[in-house]
Design a protein around this motif. Structure first.
Motif, PDB file in Angstrom:
ATOM      1  N   LEU A 100       0.824  -1.211   0.000  1.00  0.00           N
ATOM      2  CA  LEU A 100       0.000   0.000   0.000  1.00  0.00           C
ATOM      3  C   LEU A 100       0.856   1.257   0.000  1.00  0.00           C
ATOM      4  N   GLU A 101       0.262   2.333  -0.449  1.00  0.00           N
ATOM      5  CA  GLU A 101       0.904   3.638  -0.394  1.00  0.00           C
ATOM      6  C   GLU A 101       0.823   4.165   1.038  1.00  0.00           C
ATOM      7  N   GLU A 102       1.619   5.146   1.351  1.00  0.00           N
ATOM      8  CA  GLU A 102       1.594   5.790   2.665  1.00  0.00           C
ATOM      9  C   GLU A 102       0.180   6.273   2.983  1.00  0.00           C
ATOM     10  N   GLY A 103      -0.308   5.957   4.173  1.00  0.00           N
ATOM     11  CA  GLY A 103      -1.636   6.395   4.606  1.00  0.00           C
ATOM     12  C   GLY A 103      -2.775   5.486   4.175  1.00  0.00           C
TER      13      GLY A 103
END
Length: 179
Positions: A100-103
């Motif tokens: 996943l991407e950050e956040g």
């Protein structure tokens, strides 16, 4: 059970809703309609109940039907075979999911997080409910639970690493009694 199988964290991608036709194809209720993962896999684990030994099954084909994903599984060739799979969850090990991407986070990562309203602990996330209008966090509290929409009005921030979810403006969210 195989060595280490108990420590696998299973992620449900969908569930067998019902047979489609008479040749063994099944309709799949996909939990994340935006995900293409089920269409990309060549095999999937089927699990009926928690604690049950997962069955690895080859995916022969998938196609998009008018209202559901349609899937053909190896060894399923009749209406009766397909009917016997009704209710089985289609799962992958947690580590098989894309990074996943950050956040960003997966719903499964939210289960068990401690919920806060300001600095006050108000309970734990026990479920993420996907309603047509919004996704809701089901927060277990003494005497009942809250269903808090995952919208900016109520959801302040999620801290997966810290094990917390921070909520706000919960005055209009009623405590629901246990059912």
């Amino acid at each position: 059970m195989t060595e280490g199988a108990e420590s696998v964290s299973w992620i449900e991608l969908g569930v067998v809703a019902r047979p489609h036709g008479v040749t063994g194809e099944v309709r799949i209720h996909v939990f994340n309609s935006e995900s293409t993962l089920l269409r990309e896999l060549s095999e999937i684990f089927l699990i009926r109940e928690e604690g049950e030994e997962p069955a690895l099954v080859e995916i022969v084909s998938t196609r998009q039907g008018s209202k559901a994903l349609l899937m053909r599984l190896a060894g399923v060739s009749s209406l009766q075979d397909a009917e016997s799979l009704r209710g089985y969850a289609l799962c992958v090990p947690r580590e098989a999911l894309p990074d996943l991407e950050e956040g960003e986070y997966y719903h499964a990562d939210l289960i068990g997080l401690e919920a806060f309203d300001g600095s006050e602990s108000i309970g734990r996330v026990v479920e993420v409910i996907d309603y047509p209008s919004s996704e809701c966090l089901k927060i277990q509290r003494p005497g009942g639970f809250l269903e808090v929409p995952m919208l900016p009005r109520w959801l302040d921030r999620v801290d997966i690493e810290g094990g917390t979810v921070h909520l706000k403006d919960l005055d209009d969210i009623p405590l629901q009694k246990r059912r």
